[in-house]
Design an enzyme around this catalytic site. Structure first.
Site, PDB file in Angstrom:
ATOM      1  CE  LYS A  36      55.129  30.216 -27.965  1.00 19.24           C
ATOM      2  NZ  LYS A  36      55.156  29.845 -26.546  1.00 19.24           N
ATOM      3  CG  ASP A  63      54.741  26.231 -26.170  1.00 16.40           C
ATOM      4  OD1 ASP A  63      55.137  25.051 -26.158  1.00 16.40           O
ATOM      5  OD2 ASP A  63      55.499  27.206 -26.016  1.00 16.40           O
ATOM      6  CG  LEU A  64      49.298  23.585 -22.995  1.00 17.89           C
ATOM      7  CD1 LEU A  64      47.959  22.950 -22.633  1.00 17.89           C
ATOM      8  CD2 LEU A  64      49.492  24.859 -22.184  1.00 17.89           C
ATOM      9  CE  LYS A  65      58.341  24.823 -24.060  1.00 16.98           C
ATOM     10  NZ  LYS A  65      57.482  25.997 -24.163  1.00 16.98           N
ATOM     11  CG  HIS A  67      57.726  14.602 -19.617  1.00 14.95           C
ATOM     12  ND1 HIS A  67      57.722  13.453 -20.372  1.00 14.95           N
ATOM     13  CD2 HIS A  67      58.705  14.455 -18.700  1.00 14.95           C
ATOM     14  CE1 HIS A  67      58.680  12.654 -19.928  1.00 14.95           C
ATOM     15  NE2 HIS A  67      59.287  13.234 -18.918  1.00 14.95           N
ATOM     16  CG  ASP A  68      51.553  13.063 -16.451  1.00 18.53           C
ATOM     17  OD1 ASP A  68      51.734  11.960 -15.886  1.00 18.53           O
ATOM     18  OD2 ASP A  68      50.973  14.023 -15.905  1.00 18.53           O
ATOM     19  CG  ASN A  71      45.738   6.448 -19.673  1.00 10.37           C
ATOM     20  OD1 ASN A  71      45.139   6.065 -20.675  1.00 10.37           O
ATOM     21  ND2 ASN A  71      45.118   6.871 -18.586  1.00 10.37           N
ATOM     22  CB  THR A  72      48.300  11.457 -18.302  1.00 13.75           C
ATOM     23  OG1 THR A  72      47.922  10.625 -17.209  1.00 13.75           O
ATOM     24  CG2 THR A  72      47.918  12.887 -18.017  1.00 13.75           C
ATOM     25  CB  THR A 118      66.746  27.471 -25.922  1.00 12.03           C
ATOM     26  OG1 THR A 118      65.565  28.147 -25.522  1.00 12.03           O
ATOM     27  CG2 THR A 118      66.559  26.824 -27.261  1.00 12.03           C
ATOM     28  NE  ARG A 178      63.810  39.745 -29.339  1.00 13.57           N
ATOM     29  CZ  ARG A 178      62.993  38.741 -29.011  1.00 13.57           C
ATOM     30  NH1 ARG A 178      62.381  38.055 -29.962  1.00 13.57           N
ATOM     31  NH2 ARG A 178      62.748  38.445 -27.755  1.00 13.57           N
ATOM     32  CD  GLN A 187      64.338  34.201 -26.938  1.00 14.26           C
ATOM     33  OE1 GLN A 187      65.176  33.316 -26.777  1.00 14.26           O
ATOM     34  NE2 GLN A 187      63.047  33.942 -27.073  1.00 14.26           N
ATOM     35  N   GLY A 207      57.279  36.842 -30.152  1.00 11.38           N
ATOM     36  CA  GLY A 207      56.493  37.441 -29.078  1.00 11.38           C
ATOM     37  C   GLY A 207      56.717  38.925 -28.990  1.00 11.38           C
ATOM     38  NE  ARG A 208      60.370  38.851 -24.903  1.00 13.30           N
ATOM     39  CZ  ARG A 208      61.387  38.322 -24.235  1.00 13.30           C
ATOM     40  NH1 ARG A 208      61.839  38.904 -23.154  1.00 13.30           N
ATOM     41  NH2 ARG A 208      61.952  37.212 -24.665  1.00 13.30           N
TER      42      ARG A 208
HETATM   43  O1  C5P Z   1      59.175  37.430 -26.880  1.00 19.10           O
HETATM   44  P1  C5P Z   1      59.914  36.376 -27.652  1.00 19.10           P
HETATM   45  O2  C5P Z   1      59.859  36.582 -29.149  1.00 19.10           O
HETATM   46  O3  C5P Z   1      61.296  36.132 -27.130  1.00 19.10           O
HETATM   47  O4  C5P Z   1      59.042  35.074 -27.356  1.00 19.10           O
HETATM   48  C1  C5P Z   1      59.393  33.824 -27.794  1.00 19.10           C
HETATM   49  C2  C5P Z   1      58.346  32.817 -27.452  1.00 19.10           C
HETATM   50  O5  C5P Z   1      58.867  31.534 -27.757  1.00 19.10           O
HETATM   51  C3  C5P Z   1      57.949  32.758 -25.984  1.00 19.10           C
HETATM   52  O6  C5P Z   1      56.563  32.383 -25.923  1.00 19.10           O
HETATM   53  C4  C5P Z   1      58.806  31.668 -25.412  1.00 19.10           C
HETATM   54  O7  C5P Z   1      58.204  30.974 -24.339  1.00 19.10           O
HETATM   55  C5  C5P Z   1      58.920  30.728 -26.590  1.00 19.10           C
HETATM   56  N1  C5P Z   1      60.104  29.897 -26.584  1.00 19.10           N
HETATM   57  C6  C5P Z   1      61.413  30.387 -26.563  1.00 19.10           C
HETATM   58  N2  C5P Z   1      62.463  29.519 -26.605  1.00 19.10           N
HETATM   59  C7  C5P Z   1      62.235  28.219 -26.666  1.00 19.10           C
HETATM   60  C8  C5P Z   1      60.935  27.719 -26.707  1.00 19.10           C
HETATM   61  C9  C5P Z   1      59.889  28.587 -26.674  1.00 19.10           C
HETATM   62  O8  C5P Z   1      61.628  31.575 -26.515  1.00 19.10           O
HETATM   63  N3  C5P Z   1      63.241  27.406 -26.731  1.00 19.10           N
END
Ligand code: C5P
Length: 232
Positions: A36, A63-65, A67-68, A71-72, A118, A178, A187, A207-208
């Site tokens: 991602k 993951d660019l979310k 909203h515009d 057309n864009t 979230t 996790r 989180q 991610g982490r």
């Molecule tokens: O490091 P971690 O596992 O918390 O990363 C979660 C990833 O998911 C991050 O890239 C974060 O931007 C994304 N994310 C999130 N909660 C959301 C939507 C996306 O944590 N509701």
């Protein structure tokens, strides 16, 4: 066709530059096949990097979310499809979702809708002028996404079980994962890989727990193994 367990792990490359991202992808090797790319990396050379990743056979979640105006959104979605992304996010506003679905047309790009961020709570929604609770708005937007023909929903893993009942066979992609014993970080509502899969998630965004592990490859392999075990 069932999604292979390895492909269900999406590693969030939340890293400051392409050099760090390349080093991480190299380190993870064939343990990870889906990545991602969010705003941070996108604004630091991450778009050509995403293209390269896709060309090298990895799957890319942009993951660019978006909203515009319609057309864009439609035209930007066409470009995301051209660069080889597999998943692309838009906010779950009906005109935005319709435009993205038009933009992806016959490509293999899948549109994912972000229902309610979230980090938002009911008070944030009131401040933004909504007359819904987070729970109601998530449900309403998931229903609209389904009606419009969006391919999937991004939602907290903690909401997965409730949403799965409402979205039928749409894809469910869940962050907030996790492995048992890992630090939650910022989180708040975290779920283990096993529980997320049991609740009906198709893809887990992590991610982490992978990026910050002493051995990222081993951490990714352990998550894939947990997914595979849960599915058997
Ligand atoms: O490091 P971690 O596992 O918390 O990363 C979660 C990833 O998911 C991050 O890239 C974060 O931007 C994304 N994310 C999130 N909660 C959301 C939507 C996306 O944590 N509701």
């Amino acid at each position: 066709m069932p999604i292979p367990p390895r492909e269900r792990l999406i590693v969030a490359l939340d890293l400051p530059d392409v050099t760090a991202a390349e080093a991480m992808v190299e380190k993870l090797g064939d343990a990870v096949s889906f990545y991602k790319i969010g705003f941070e990396l996108a604004l630091a050379g991450g778009i050509p990097f995403a293209q390269e990743l896709a060309r090298s056979g990895k799957k890319v979640f942009l993951d660019l979310k978006l909203h515009d105006i319609a057309n864009t959104v439609k035209r930007a979605t066409e470009r995301a499809a051209e660069l080889g992304a597999t998943f692309f996010t838009v906010h779950a506003f009906p005109p935005t979702m319709r435009a993205a679905v038009e933009g992806r047309e016959k490509s293999t790009l899948k549109i994912l809708a972000v229902t309610v961020l979230t980090s938002w709570d009911d008070a944030d929604l009131v401040e933004a002028g909504y007359a819904h609770s987070v729970k109601d708005l998530v449900r309403m937007r998931a229903k609209q996404a389904r009606e419009i023909g969006v391919d999937g929903i991004v939602a907290s893993a903690a909401e997965a079980a409730d949403l799965r009942k409402k979205i039928g066979s749409m894809l469910l992609v869940t962050p907030g994962i996790r492995p048992a014993g890992d630090a939650p970080g910022d989180q708040k509502r975290i779920v283990t890989p096993k529980d997320a899969i049991r609740a009906g998630s198709d893809y887990l965004v992590v991610g982490r727990p992978v990026l910050n592990a002493g051995d990222p490859k081993a951490a990714a392999e352990a998550i894939v193994a947990e997914i595979a075990q849960t599915l058997t």
